[in-house]
Design a protein around this motif. Structure first.
Motif, short mmCIF file in Angstrom:
data_model
loop_
_atom_site.label_atom_id
_atom_site.label_comp_id
_atom_site.label_asym_id
_atom_site.label_seq_id
_atom_site.Cartn_x
_atom_site.Cartn_y
_atom_site.Cartn_z
N TYR A 216 -56.05 65.51 43.82
CA TYR A 216 -56.27 66.63 42.90
C TYR A 216 -56.98 67.77 43.62
O TYR A 216 -56.68 68.95 43.42
CB TYR A 216 -57.10 66.18 41.70
CG TYR A 216 -56.32 65.43 40.65
CD1 TYR A 216 -54.97 65.68 40.43
CD2 TYR A 216 -56.94 64.45 39.86
CE1 TYR A 216 -54.26 64.99 39.47
CE2 TYR A 216 -56.23 63.76 38.89
CZ TYR A 216 -54.88 64.03 38.70
OH TYR A 216 -54.18 63.35 37.74
N ASP A 217 -57.95 67.43 44.45
CA ASP A 217 -58.68 68.44 45.20
C ASP A 217 -57.74 69.20 46.13
O ASP A 217 -57.83 70.43 46.25
CB ASP A 217 -59.80 67.76 46.00
CG ASP A 217 -60.77 68.76 46.58
OD1 ASP A 217 -61.44 69.44 45.80
OD2 ASP A 217 -60.86 68.84 47.82
N LYS A 218 -56.84 68.47 46.77
CA LYS A 218 -55.87 69.10 47.67
C LYS A 218 -54.93 70.03 46.90
O LYS A 218 -54.50 71.07 47.42
CB LYS A 218 -55.05 68.00 48.36
CG LYS A 218 -54.11 68.50 49.44
CD LYS A 218 -54.85 68.90 50.67
CE LYS A 218 -53.89 69.21 51.82
NZ LYS A 218 -54.59 69.63 53.05
N LEU A 219 -54.64 69.66 45.65
CA LEU A 219 -53.75 70.47 44.81
C LEU A 219 -54.48 71.62 44.13
O LEU A 219 -53.85 72.41 43.41
CB LEU A 219 -53.08 69.59 43.75
CG LEU A 219 -52.09 68.53 44.26
CD1 LEU A 219 -51.69 67.59 43.14
CD2 LEU A 219 -50.86 69.19 44.86
N GLY A 220 -55.79 71.70 44.31
CA GLY A 220 -56.58 72.76 43.71
C GLY A 220 -56.90 72.55 42.25
O GLY A 220 -57.28 73.49 41.54
#
Length: 568
Positions: free
Chosen positions: A108-112
């Motif tokens: 999720y962090d990578k996807l913003g």
């Protein structure tokens, strides 16, 4: 946000001796590639494909270990949607899975998606009992134990393990994590789950035994691995799951076969009560336990296949097909049996070449083709098309002289199968495929096309590789081009000079010299003519290299045997 999220997780766990999730593990997979990115991508993809079949074999909570690893591999293949779906499905099925929540938060962090990532961090904190919630200490310890066991599962599947020492380090790291998991969970771990961990640990000890026995002072250093592995197998045999019991008996048989490699019988054999046991009786027990279960029989067949016990593996495949003959439901047995027939044919072919046997039985190729045909109708894939191409290649060449074309139709069919294999993802990144394609084209008299295929294969080898199959084929093809070059041999000479230089950049120096020496010894007249042409045109670098390889003072270092045409 990505860095902030990682720091949040680490700050929550700074007082703990473990961190949930796979993205912070000390893996090559989580670091930048040491070689070309394309090769890392290929190796990761192949790991993903092999793990999908492993998923079918895992039962209980260890299935989540496989799925978490599949999610990690998908992430590193830039398949972020797939990774998210895998981690989210685990969280739904097993809400206490610490690794899945931590991994999902990372994606999720990578996807913003900051809010979603934050919720995952809070969930991890709650499950670890860091938020003064209602999670009991016993539950926290059991979840931690499962978290560590899942992380242990990952290490043997790391990429870019180029040496035995690298693999040994990863296997040792896995054992450390399994032992910590057992310490954390203690009596809280259900017995069957604990036995599944014992089984994984035993297989790692057996792999370590394989590595250590090639080292100096091997007996002393491997004895500990042997004893621990055998005792863990004894515990696994108490399992209620037929799959674990059958496979454990098979491994016990393997261990008993190895006891004669020690100067003194390992004490664990007596401790475990195997003093009067024989390997064959253990194998028989394993087969008997699985006699009516095609799935377990296939696992045993695969194990015997990898051990080189091909006749036994064939018999078990036949048992599995008697239980379940439908290719759609039992394609594994057809695949394994086809591989065995190809290997048996290739083995007999090598014996015949050296005058140690008669003409190999081509009926084995026919049987392999029939089995692969059945698989391709229900489960077409890269590997099966490649194996089918190999079968047709052998059908197209002489049974004693591989360089002689006897059936051009079979070679053309092999090329069709290879073209279908290339259509699959990363199919064009397999050096084996390009080598086989080049050999087929060479038989058809298309030397330049063949050379181009061999060039692709060379470029797909890892820097420092000692597998020179592609290089040897390329040098022979370019030499053939020079011989047929007509009045202007310069294009072929230019290619030879260029690719010898490239080979020296990619392979160890002694390996390149050994291949040039082999080229001279097997094609003396052609290489002599090449040297004359080089001298006439003033291109002396390659001449110098050729002379150095045949100088009497040069002693070639021992090197690994190049791979055969078999792609099993």
């Amino acid at each position: 946000m990505e860095t902030d999220s990682i720091e949040d997780i680490e700050s929550l766990m700074e007082d703990m001796d473990y961190i949930p999730g796979h993205f912070l593990l000390d893996l090559n997979l989580n670091c930048d590639p040491v070689g070309p990115v394309k090769l890392r991508h290929r190796d990761t993809y192949l790991k993903q494909e092999s793990l999908r079949s492993e998923l079918e074999a895992e039962v209980g909570y260890l299935q989540y270990a496989v799925r978490n690893l599949l999610g990690l591999l998908a992430f590193h293949l830039d398949q972020l949607d797939t990774a998210e779906e895998i981690f989210r499905s685990i969280c739904k099925e097993d809400p206490g899975n610490l690794n899945a929540w931590a991994n999902l938060g990372y994606v999720y962090d990578k996807l913003g998606r900051d809010l979603d990532a934050g919720e995952c961090v809070e969930k991890v904190s709650h499950l670890m009992g860091l938020d003064a919630g209602e999670t009991s200490q016993e539950e926290t310890r059991l979840l931690a134990a499962r978290c560590l066991a899942e992380q242990a599962y990952v290490y043997p599947y790391d990429v870019e393990l180029e040496s035995e020492d690298d693999l040994r380090e990863r296997l040792t790291a896995a054992l450390t994590l399994y032992n910590r998991a057992l310490d954390y969970g203690g009596q809280l771990i259900p017995k069957e789950e604990k036995r599944s961990w014992y089984f994984k640990m035993a297989t790692i000890y057996i792999r370590l035994d394989d590595i250590v026995k090639t080292k100096e002072d091997s007996e002393y250093s491997r004895l500990s691995h042997y004893n621990k592995g055998l005792k863990l197998l004894r515990e696994t045999l108490k399992s209620k799951k037929t799959q674990h019991k059958a496979l454990a008996w098979c491994y016990v048989g393997i261990m008993l076969e190895r006891k004669d490699e020690f100067t003194t019988v390992p004490m664990s054999i007596h401790d475990c009560g195997y003093s009067a046991s024989e390997p064959l009786s253990c194998y028989g027990t394993a087969i008997k336990l699985a006699s009516d279960d095609a799935f377990i029989l296939n696992l045993l067949a695969k194990m015997f296949f990898l051990l080189g016990k091909l006749e036994m593996a064939t018999g078990i495949c036949n048992m599995a097909l008697n239980v379940l003959p439908d290719p759609e439901l039992n394609w594994q047995a057809y695949c394994t049996r086809a591989k065995i027939n190809m290997i048996l044919y290739a083995r007999d072919l090598e014996k015949a070449k050296h005058g140690l046997g008669g003409i190999p039985d081509r009926q084995k190729l026919t049987e392999a083709r029939k089995d692969l045909d059945k698989v391709l109708t229900v489960r077409p894939c890269l590997r099966t098309h490649l194996e089918m191409a190999q079968v047709y290649y052998y059908m197209g060449v002489d049974a004693l002289q591989e360089s002689l074309l006897v059936d051009e139709g079979a070679i053309n069919t092999a090329l069709v199968s290879l073209s279908q294999a290339i259509q699959f993802e990363l199919g064009d990144s397999l050096p084996d495929l390009h080598v086989l394609r080049g050999r087929c084209l060479l038989l058809k008299g298309e030397e330049q096309n063949a050379a181009d295929c061999f060039k692709c294969a060379v470029e797909l080898e890892r820097p420092g590789s000692t597998d020179t199959t592609a290089l040897r084929c390329l040098l022979q093809a370019l030499l053939a081009l020079f011989t047929q070059g007509g009045p202007d041999p310069n294009p072929a000479i230019t290619q030879l000079e260029l690719w010898v230089k490239k080979a020296e950049e990619r392979y160890p120096e002694d390996v390149v010299k050994a291949e040039l020496r082999c080229l001279y010894r097997t094609h003396t007249a052609e290489v002599t003519e090449l040297s004359r042409a080089l001298i006439r045109t003033g291109r002396l670098d390659l001449v110098k290299r050729l002379l150095e390889t045949v100088a009497p003072k040069q002693i070639a270092k021992k090197r690994s045997m190049a791979r055969s045409i078999s792609f099993t």
